[in-house]
Motif scaffolding. Sequence first.
Motif, short mmCIF file in Angstrom:
data_model
loop_
_atom_site.label_atom_id
_atom_site.label_comp_id
_atom_site.label_asym_id
_atom_site.label_seq_id
_atom_site.Cartn_x
_atom_site.Cartn_y
_atom_site.Cartn_z
N GLY A 37 49.98 31.59 33.89
CA GLY A 37 51.28 31.60 34.54
C GLY A 37 51.95 32.95 34.54
O GLY A 37 51.33 33.98 34.24
N TYR A 92 47.18 29.04 28.69
CA TYR A 92 48.33 29.32 29.54
C TYR A 92 47.88 30.15 30.73
O TYR A 92 47.25 31.21 30.57
CB TYR A 92 49.41 30.08 28.75
CG TYR A 92 50.59 30.52 29.58
CD1 TYR A 92 51.68 29.68 29.78
CD2 TYR A 92 50.64 31.78 30.17
CE1 TYR A 92 52.78 30.08 30.53
CE2 TYR A 92 51.72 32.19 30.93
CZ TYR A 92 52.79 31.33 31.10
OH TYR A 92 53.87 31.73 31.86
N LEU A 102 48.28 29.59 41.23
CA LEU A 102 49.69 29.36 40.96
C LEU A 102 50.38 29.00 42.28
O LEU A 102 50.37 29.78 43.23
CB LEU A 102 50.34 30.60 40.34
CG LEU A 102 49.73 31.07 39.02
CD1 LEU A 102 50.50 32.27 38.48
CD2 LEU A 102 49.73 29.95 37.99
N TYR A 124 52.85 25.28 32.68
CA TYR A 124 51.75 26.24 32.85
C TYR A 124 50.78 26.19 31.68
O TYR A 124 49.71 26.79 31.75
CB TYR A 124 52.32 27.66 32.96
CG TYR A 124 53.11 27.90 34.22
CD1 TYR A 124 52.47 28.06 35.45
CD2 TYR A 124 54.50 27.98 34.19
CE1 TYR A 124 53.19 28.29 36.61
CE2 TYR A 124 55.23 28.22 35.34
CZ TYR A 124 54.57 28.37 36.55
OH TYR A 124 55.29 28.59 37.70
N LEU A 164 52.78 22.86 39.27
CA LEU A 164 52.87 24.32 39.21
C LEU A 164 51.55 25.04 39.45
O LEU A 164 51.54 26.16 39.94
CB LEU A 164 53.43 24.75 37.85
CG LEU A 164 54.81 24.22 37.48
CD1 LEU A 164 55.18 24.65 36.07
CD2 LEU A 164 55.86 24.68 38.47
N ILE A 165 50.45 24.41 39.07
CA ILE A 165 49.17 25.12 39.08
C ILE A 165 48.05 24.18 39.48
O ILE A 165 48.09 22.97 39.21
CB ILE A 165 48.90 25.74 37.68
CG1 ILE A 165 47.67 26.64 37.71
CG2 ILE A 165 48.80 24.66 36.61
CD1 ILE A 165 47.53 27.50 36.47
#
Length: 610
Positions: free
Chosen positions: A314, A312, A100, A178, A83-84
């Motif tokens: 996201g 975090y 992202l 995330y 995701l990242i």
Amino acid sequence: MEQKSIDWKSIVGMGLIFIILMYWFSQNQAEVESDPNATTETTASTEDTTPQLTSNNDPATAPISNGVFQAGSNEIITFENDLIQFKIDSKGALIQEALLKSYKTYDSLPVYLAKPNEKDHQLDLVFVTNDGRKMHTKDMSFTPSQSMNGSNKVLSFKANVGPSQFLEFRYELEPSDYMMDFTIRSQGLSQTFNTADAPQLNWEMLAYKRSKGMDNENRYTEIKFEYGDGSDDYTGQGAEADEEEEDVSYIAYKQHFFTSILLTDTPFKKAKLISENIASQDDEQDTYTKKFNSQIELEYTGGELAYNMDWYFGPTDYDILDDYERNLDEVVDLGWGIFGWINEFVIRPLFSLLTKNAGIPYGIAIILLTICVRIILSPVLYKSYMTQAKMKILRPELNRIAEKYKDNAMKKQQETMRIQSEAGASPLSGCLPGLLQMPVFFALFEFFPTAFDLRQKSFLWADDLSSYDEIFKLPFNIPFYGDHVSLFPILASIAIFFYMQMTTGQTMQNTQQPGMPNMKFIMYLSPLFMLVFFNNYASGLSLYYFVSNLITIGIMLVIKNFVIKEDKVLAKIEKAKAAPKKKKGRFASKMSEIMEQAQAQQEEQKKGKK
């Protein structure tokens, strides 16, 4: 004249000094030439010519504790999952880039929460040594090492003093999450730290513009935080806003649709949170909206640092944040009090049912949601329109009373209230249904602009329901309106105007009474307010108000033409008048008594004047 003798000791001393200097210079030159580029990516350097501390006889730079912080490498390491993607610099163990992978900006660029090669994201641990020097981890070189913890990737940065003495920044990342584990800890440095001076963690960040509407995006960009026993607060939208709280459990740098949150298992002792508005209202090309800064006071435990945290990076998505079960859903703006409850327990679940479960396109889902809301509130609308119908029937009788008691305002008011009460047409009963609709109105006002699911979803001419639906670009900027024309606010304004005509238009036929608001002014003000104020708001919100007013007009026409018959209403009024009078409640009796006393006093005053 006495001839001076040669001072061989001085010559020998100067020669030795010269030899030492030449040797020192040649050694430094060799070190510089051996490492022309100390900064690399993915490959660690073996030399760092700028250690944080060096051992010499200068008290200001004397070694601390049992030794110095050893020089680490100088490299940038890629650390990523599905995701990242992070890029973390071994200098300062600092996140230099946070990308992202699944999202794009409105102009199809990658979504960065921190960008590479720019000082828009800083983390600095500041502590004081036992010999009185202030150290900044942002200036220290750490030694990185990578490993696996099951399926999780682990990246550790250590600033070593000895084999078992170090300061560590540790990151751990799950395959599809995330949220990243983040730990700051020390080992064997209790004699190095000056524990009488509390360490401080400074976190700075610049918030990027990612939507086409700077004003709209900046409106929802702020610091949110949790403190105490679960209370939450925010810094607000001032040019510069700051808050200071104790026992802070998380700090969220909230942007419109993306957020960076630092959470801690051990609440921070104290934190000062500063938000500065750096966006230009006239330049839509500005890069940043706000500058965030957190000054966090930490505590030593047994002379060491030990903080287990999470980071975090996201989406500001309610469903994603709520799944962590750490009260992060409060980061999303659903409104306060009853407005938030309506959104959380009614609007949001219903909208999710239509879009995520039923798979209905988002524009159509807004229309269906609007229909559902209006049907639910239709009994309230029926009650309001019934009162209006009764007032219309009673108008001739009320006009006669107004003429009869034109010189006695108190008596006129008493008789008016009596007739309205007998007919069940109290103006208050007509206002209450409208007031009952206000919580839903304001709840939806909060919901649509912050609904992450609407981001970059198109409908008709609107290419993004989370932003304005521009149909024409103006060559100039109009204060409070902007430099573009949005169509949905225009349609909503027209619908509101016709709705006001149907409701307040009847009221305006009466003579304007003293103390009552100018209904004609309100009838024109409301559409104008919608036209100007909503031009820069989310088009999804304007679409809702447009459809809502169309449906309301339709319901009112049905009620007027097929449900409410004036002859039947008149029959009900006459029946109510003939029915035995109910005993007044305590409040109504008291009000009648007060009015009767006032009437008696008024009559006495008139007699005295005569």
